[in-house]
Design an enzyme around this catalytic site. Structure first.
Site, mmCIF file in Angstrom:
data_model
loop_
_atom_site.group_PDB
_atom_site.id
_atom_site.type_symbol
_atom_site.label_atom_id
_atom_site.label_comp_id
_atom_site.label_asym_id
_atom_site.label_seq_id
_atom_site.Cartn_x
_atom_site.Cartn_y
_atom_site.Cartn_z
ATOM 1 C CG ASN A 1 -5.641 7.502 -4.147
ATOM 2 O OD1 ASN A 1 -4.737 6.688 -4.262
ATOM 3 N ND2 ASN A 1 -5.751 8.300 -3.110
ATOM 4 C CG HIS B 1 -10.324 4.232 2.097
ATOM 5 N ND1 HIS B 1 -9.590 5.318 1.701
ATOM 6 C CD2 HIS B 1 -10.999 4.655 3.188
ATOM 7 C CE1 HIS B 1 -9.815 6.340 2.523
ATOM 8 N NE2 HIS B 1 -10.682 5.954 3.437
ATOM 9 C CG HIS C 1 -1.049 6.776 -1.784
ATOM 10 N ND1 HIS C 1 -2.278 6.757 -2.399
ATOM 11 C CD2 HIS C 1 -1.230 6.251 -0.559
ATOM 12 C CE1 HIS C 1 -3.179 6.254 -1.563
ATOM 13 N NE2 HIS C 1 -2.572 5.934 -0.431
ATOM 14 C CG LEU C 2 4.415 4.479 -6.194
ATOM 15 C CD1 LEU C 2 5.026 3.494 -7.182
ATOM 16 C CD2 LEU C 2 5.418 4.827 -5.102
ATOM 17 N NE ARG C 3 0.512 11.239 -3.045
ATOM 18 C CZ ARG C 3 -0.518 10.968 -2.270
ATOM 19 N NH1 ARG C 3 -1.635 10.501 -2.796
ATOM 20 N NH2 ARG C 3 -0.460 11.175 -0.981
ATOM 21 C CG HIS D 1 -1.812 1.074 1.414
ATOM 22 N ND1 HIS D 1 -2.748 1.117 2.418
ATOM 23 C CD2 HIS D 1 -1.973 2.210 0.725
ATOM 24 C CE1 HIS D 1 -3.439 2.239 2.325
ATOM 25 N NE2 HIS D 1 -2.972 2.917 1.310
ATOM 26 C CG ASP E 1 -1.464 4.874 4.108
ATOM 27 O OD1 ASP E 1 -1.529 5.215 2.911
ATOM 28 O OD2 ASP E 1 -2.212 5.347 4.982
ATOM 29 C CG HIS F 1 0.670 15.107 0.914
ATOM 30 N ND1 HIS F 1 -0.286 14.964 -0.071
ATOM 31 C CD2 HIS F 1 0.273 14.316 1.933
ATOM 32 C CE1 HIS F 1 -1.218 14.126 0.345
ATOM 33 N NE2 HIS F 1 -0.915 13.704 1.555
#
Lengths: 329, 443
Positions: free
Chosen positions: B96, B183, B64-66, B62, B309, B313
């Site tokens: 996402n 989620h 987030h590689l964006r 899990h 996770d 940012h």
């Protein structure tokens, strides 16, 4: 870090007394018609990111009486409305060579960010639903104008505690000065876990204001009814209104307070608002003197023994022990 | 090409192996492991692993590689580099993004980027979007996404509110043998909230998110999984009631697994008292009682996996008032160290069990060619070499991730990934002792 006034929660009782005494001396001076001429007049930015005429005017008055200058900055019609971040606004104002800023913001905790970024002094003029320290100081000055001491008083705070920064600051202040604080309101308008907030929670008015020396009403926003947090203003009035009848449960002559603006006929009736027990207009006036004190206090040299407690939020005791991985250094 | 990892503590949960021995890698695959393997000195490279753990490469379920769309926060290149530095050799990336991973061409794009020479060299296992962006009740073309290579489908970032939509998603995924990574958030209950509803939110005047916002959806998804038979993986378990609900669902025979993340068993709501947005996550950090139960559930196996996770940012997005800040923290480079420090060194998990939750279980629940050191079980050797006792201080300025949003800056950790191997060596830590390297002279 520069001395700032962000919360009552992080102040100790001595510092609170120091500010109230200072405010009382400013009141005396102004009553005598003295004009203050500071050697080093400061320039204060009034940053009202959330509109508030009353508090802004109070700070303007305080600044003028102190012989300081102020400049107004409101979010509409400024760079904020063009999408500038709070960080850039604060950094810009720092370069405008303001000595201090007074800040009102809709987000709880926003003045903490300003305090980190602004190389000067910050006074919190109300942040979200967190704190409104100068309101509480003014309320304490008002109480002390009528009662000798706060130690041992029963202080009832009635209404929408959950959403109220005034309730939080006052609960801390009166608790720190030794009063028995009671928080009164319906379950939907009360924190579900009040544990860390000082004060005993009551859901019925009568036991809550029994023998109260001070009864503080909180403003009930209309949107609470829209959100279903209170069934109707009628029901609120019946259950929680401070009025001629319900004030009989409190001590005779109990002081009735309200931070304004009033919803007359909802939180209190005409008797409570206009009668001999009402402190509401004195609260407004005393607000000026405590704001003078706050603006003076942030620029004063901290007395050595109090310095650490008064200026910096202390490292929270809980954040040290809980985790092996630890918090941010 | 032949590499020998010599004299390390081999931890392979896939066979419950925990011995001191050697691992021989030949032509990108594991050829031999064990204590009685003969080491011929004809290797191209011999690495002395005395005092180190040799584990199957860690699999992050899990992250987030964006990319696409938010490359100011992270890119596939920077994210995979961060993954390798954190000891991961496979990283599952969440859908996402902007646009979300809802079409086969985007999956192709991801694989291309992950294979580029600048990238970290780890395997990227994409997780596809369950629903189309802005159309919460319209499912994506799951069969086409599966053909393109997704390993699971998820409602990450757009939690499915309608139970009817979720049943349909589960029926499709069951047919495609695709796990759903859920989620769990009831958005009606979490609306406007930014931290755990509790005594600290009361103190700070921040709107709370009740625990029930998570737990209701955990319960719903478990029940729907029981009904449909769809494989369900619950992401980010943070409350003790969620743990008990999942325990019960497993008892009832649901095909359900779950993960928690190091932040949920090391940080709590009381750390937010100065409004530091680095502590803002969804679901929010909870309280000590939740941490205690999460630790128990990790130990007793109710919680199957630990995932990062990783939610990077840009700094400017985080330097805002708490309630305006985005959720999540960049954790790829601290998750292993956090888990080692808080679980292994505190006696919560044995080393083999930690590696099971960081590698073997994640690989098995998604059916990946990873999570084992058995010779020729996986086409490409995935190995992480860990120094379990190295004490170090985390410095965010030295990370590979573009996201510098972490509450762990300055934290003292014990344990660190020293080397990651994905076929060949993809990461070697700066603290790796070069004396461990032996390159025999050519014969």
């Amino acid at each position: 870090m520069n001395r700032s006034l962000l919360t009552i929660r992080h102040l100790d009782a001595d510092t609170i007394h120091e500010m109230i005494d200072l405010a009382a001396s400013f009141r005396t001076a102004i009553m005598r018609g003295e004009t203050l001429r500071p050697k080093d007049p400061k320039v204060i930015g009034l940053l009202f990111f959330e509109s508030s005429t009353r508090t802004r005017v109070s700070f303007e008055q305080a600044t003028s009486y102190l012989g300081y200058r102020f400049t107004n900055f409101s979010s509409s019609g400024s760079s904020m409305s063009k999408g500038e971040t709070l960080k850039d606004t604060i950094l810009t104002l720092r370069s405008e060579r303001l000595d201090g800023v007074v800040m009102r913001h809709r987000a709880s905790g926003a003045p903490f960010l300003a305090h980190q970024l602004f190389d000067g002094h910050v006074v919190n003029a109300g942040d979200g639903e967190h704190e409104h320290p100068t309101q509480a100081l003014g309320d304490a000055l008002t109480v002390l104008s009528h009662l000798k001491s706060i130690q041992g008083l029963n202080v009832a705070i009635v209404g929408d505690v959950l959403h109220s920064r005034v309730a939080r600051s006052n609960a801390w202040l009166f608790h720190k000065l030794g009063a028995d604080v009671r928080l009164i309101g319906p379950r939907t308008l009360m924190p579900t876990h009040g544990g860390l907030l000082p004060g005993r929670i009551f859901h019925d008015l009568e036991p809550g204001i029994e023998d109260a020396d001070v009864v503080m009403c909180l403003r009930l926003q209309k949107e609470r009814m829209q959100d279903g947090l209170m069934t109707s203003t009628k029901e609120y009035r019946k259950m929680y209104q401070v009025n001629q009848e319900t004030l009989r449960w409190a001590r005779p002559g109990a002081l009735v307070m309200h931070p304004g603006p009033l919803n007359r006929g909802v939180e209190l009736d005409d008797f409570a608002a206009d009668g001999p027990q009402s402190m509401i207009l004195q609260q407004v006036e005393n607000g000026i003197y405590v704001r003078m004190a706050a603006l003076h206090w942030i620029f004063a040299q901290p007395q050595a023994k109090k310095a650490a407690k008064a200026t910096e939020p202390p490292a929270e005791k809980t954040s040290k022990k809980k985790s092996s991985a630890g918090a941010k250094a | 090409m032949k590499t020998i990892l010599k004299n390390g503590r081999i931890l392979d949960p896939s066979t419950n192996m925990d011995v001191v021995g050697h691992v021989i890698i030949e032509d990108e695959a594991i050829a031999e492991i064990g204590s009685d393997v003969e080491i011929e000195e004809d290797a191209d490279q011999i690495i002395d692993c005395q005092g180190l753990w040799i584990c199957p490469g860690l699999v992050d379920l899990h992250a987030h590689l964006r990319e696409p769309g938010e490359d100011h926060k992270e890119t596939i290149v920077s994210g995979t580099q961060a993954a390798a530095a954190g000891g991961f050799t496979t990283v599952c990336c969440m859908p996402n993004t902007t646009p979300p991973l809802d079409s086969p061409s985007l999956i192709d794009f991801l694989f291309d980027r992950a294979a580029s020479p600048e990238a970290g060299g780890v395997f990227v296992a994409p997780v596809g979007a369950l629903t189309k962006r802005g159309e919460p009740d319209r499912l994506t073309d799951l069969a086409a996404l599966k053909r393109a290579g997704i390993v699971a489908a998820s409602d990450e970032g757009a939690p499915i509110q309608s139970a009817r939509t979720m049943i349909r998603a589960m029926e499709f995924c069951r047919q495609l043998d695709l796990p759903i990574m859920a989620h769990c958030e009831d958005e009606d209950l979490s609306l406007g909230g930014c931290m755990n509803e509790g005594s600290v939110s009361a103190l700070l005047g921040l709107k709370g998110i009740p625990r029930s916002a998570e737990e209701i959806m955990v319960a719903r998804n478990c029940l729907l999984s029981l009904q449909t038979g769809c494989r369900l993986h619950i992401m980010r378990v943070s409350t003790w009631h969620s743990v008990e609900i999942i325990r019960q669902a497993k008892y009832l025979g649901a095909d359900v697994t779950c993960e928690t993340n190091p932040q949920y068993f090391t940080l709590n709501e009381e750390m937010m008292q100065n409004f530091d947005p680095h502590f803002k996550t969804t679901p929010p950090l909870r309280s000590q009682i939740d941490i205690d139960i999460l630790l128990q559930a990790l130990a007793d196996g109710t919680i199957d996996a630990i995932a990062s996770d990783h939610s990077p940012h840009a700094n400017y997005e985080v330097q805002v008032p708490f309630e305006e800040a985005p959720y999540g923290m960049a954790t790829l480079e601290t998750s292993l160290a956090t888990a080692l420090t808080a679980l292994v060194h505190k006696g919560v998990l044995a080393p083999l069990e930690l590696i099971r939750k960081l590698s073997t279980n994640p690989a098995q629940l998604l059916g990946l060619d990873a999570g084992t050191l058995q010779p020729f079980e996986t086409p490409v050797a995935q190995i992480t070499v860990i120094d379990p006792d190295l004490e170090w201080t985390f410095d965010v300025s030295k990370t590979f991730s573009k996201g510098k949003n972490t509450p762990y800056h300055g934290t003292q950790f014990k344990g660190k990934a020293m080397m990651a191997i994905c076929g060949s060596e993809i990461y070697r830590d700066a603290k790796f002792d070069l004396k461990r390297l032996q390159v025999p002279a050519p014969a």
